[in-house]
Design a protein around this motif. Structure first.
Motif, PDB file in Angstrom:
ATOM      1  N   PHE A  61      26.533 -22.113 -26.863  1.00  0.00           N
ATOM      2  CA  PHE A  61      26.276 -21.263 -25.704  1.00  0.00           C
ATOM      3  C   PHE A  61      27.010 -19.918 -25.773  1.00  0.00           C
ATOM      4  N   PRO A  62      28.299 -19.864 -26.207  1.00  0.00           N
ATOM      5  CA  PRO A  62      28.942 -18.547 -26.320  1.00  0.00           C
ATOM      6  C   PRO A  62      28.285 -17.632 -27.356  1.00  0.00           C
ATOM      7  N   SER A  63      27.494 -18.196 -28.278  1.00  0.00           N
ATOM      8  CA  SER A  63      26.915 -17.404 -29.364  1.00  0.00           C
ATOM      9  C   SER A  63      25.437 -17.097 -29.163  1.00  0.00           C
ATOM     10  N   ASN A  64      24.843 -17.587 -28.075  1.00  0.00           N
ATOM     11  CA  ASN A  64      23.403 -17.446 -27.889  1.00  0.00           C
ATOM     12  C   ASN A  64      23.079 -16.983 -26.468  1.00  0.00           C
TER      13      ASN A  64
ATOM     14  N   VAL B 249      17.667 -25.246 -20.368  1.00  0.00           N
ATOM     15  CA  VAL B 249      18.308 -23.937 -20.473  1.00  0.00           C
ATOM     16  C   VAL B 249      17.402 -22.863 -19.878  1.00  0.00           C
ATOM     17  N   GLU B 250      17.988 -21.702 -19.649  1.00  0.00           N
ATOM     18  CA  GLU B 250      17.242 -20.529 -19.233  1.00  0.00           C
ATOM     19  C   GLU B 250      17.892 -19.306 -19.846  1.00  0.00           C
ATOM     20  N   SER B 251      17.158 -18.210 -19.897  1.00  0.00           N
ATOM     21  CA  SER B 251      17.681 -16.987 -20.489  1.00  0.00           C
ATOM     22  C   SER B 251      18.890 -16.492 -19.722  1.00  0.00           C
ATOM     23  N   ALA B 252      19.954 -16.141 -20.443  1.00  0.00           N
ATOM     24  CA  ALA B 252      21.191 -15.689 -19.784  1.00  0.00           C
ATOM     25  C   ALA B 252      21.069 -14.250 -19.325  1.00  0.00           C
TER      26      ALA B 252
END
Length: 289
Positions: free
Chosen positions: A252-255, A286-289
């Motif tokens: 998650f921190p990388s994407n 998930v969803e787009s950050a």
């Protein structure tokens, strides 16, 4: 995500005696409260609420030991409406009542202020794919179980063992969409990930959104959306649990994705007869950050 978590830690310090507007903070940081709580607990190893309590009691201990103020004044300053409530929280952290610590100077257990830093990890690539799925249903047999972070969950084992073999075959025959096969579904988990909190566990399969559900089966309705699918292989359940943790520390921190509310799903693709090893797919909404 790292900068958002550090900003959260700073705001905790600035408002130790107040209730945090976590929803407003998350929106200001361009994320959601759900994702912020999940990432904090995964990376810090404790729920946000527990960290806030420990920090409050760490700072409050200094006021108690100095002895300049009445204990009720100290309680109110640190967000508690009574000496009793403050005393319970203080004892839970330090192992002694405020009056005892004021008299003896201890014992004290300090919670340092957290600081999240990005470290160079991830030398082993994570086998991941993103899937856009229409709405579907998860059907099967569900129960309430406590969350256990490491090792086999005996409550889930007991639940599965109580399902007759012919029922497993009936469920397999119902499987009609991805993720395919018999599934291990966790739904309604505490966003803080506190061990021991209850969630709904469902042993079942995925079917289309409009599929009629046979009598005697429980249903979880799953709305349309994106899924991150992580493939794991190795000792079971250790490899799966390690990958689950790595989604927070590495993926998650990388994407440019964040968790959204919804069930997490484990599909067993291959396994040893004794289940000592397995190849699994972990599906996370998930969803787009």
């Amino acid at each position: 995500m790292i900068s958002a978590l550090n900003r959260l830690v700073d705001l905790v310090e600035e408002h130790l005696g107040e209730e945090l507007d976590l929803g407003g903070l998350a929106a200001g940081l361009g994320t959601t409260e759900y994702h912020l709580r999940r990432m904090f607990s995964s990376l810090a190893g404790m729920p946000l609420s527990e960290y806030v309590r420990r920090r409050r009691m760490t700072v409050a201990a200094g006021d108690v030991v100095r002895g300049d103020d009445d204990l009720l004044e100290i309680a109110v300053r640190h967000g508690y409406g009574s000496r009793e409530a403050f005393g319970r929280a203080f004892r839970a952290v330090h192992g002694a009542a405020p009056a005892e610590v004021r008299r003896d100077g201890g014992p004290l257990r300090t919670q340092p202020q957290l600081r999240f830093r990005l470290t160079v990890e991830g030398s082993t690539p994570m086998d991941t794919r993103l899937v856009d799925r229409p709405a579907f249903r998860l059907v099967g047999h569900s129960t309430r179980v406590p969350l256990i972070h490491r090792g086999v969950n005996p409550h889930i084992q007991q639940h599965i063992a109580a399902i007759p073999p012919e029922e497993h075959q009936r469920l397999k025959a119902l499987s009609a969409t991805e993720p395919a096969g018999l599934l291990q579904v966790s739904d309604g988990a505490d966003p803080d990930g506190r061990e021991g909190t209850e969630l709904t566990y469902l042993h079942g399969v995925a079917v289309g959104g409009g599929t009629a559900v046979p009598d005697g089966l429980d249903v979880i309705e799953v709305p349309a959306g994106m899924w991150a699918v992580f493939r794991t292989s190795g000792p079971h359940p250790e490899a799966l649990q390690t990958a689950w943790a790595a989604t927070a520390t590495e993926w998650f921190p990388s994407n440019p994705w964040r968790l959204r509310p919804g069930p997490s799903i484990v599909a067993i693709r291959e396994r040893a007869d004794d289940f000592s090893t397995a190849t699994c797919e972990l599906w996370l909404p998930v969803e787009s950050a």
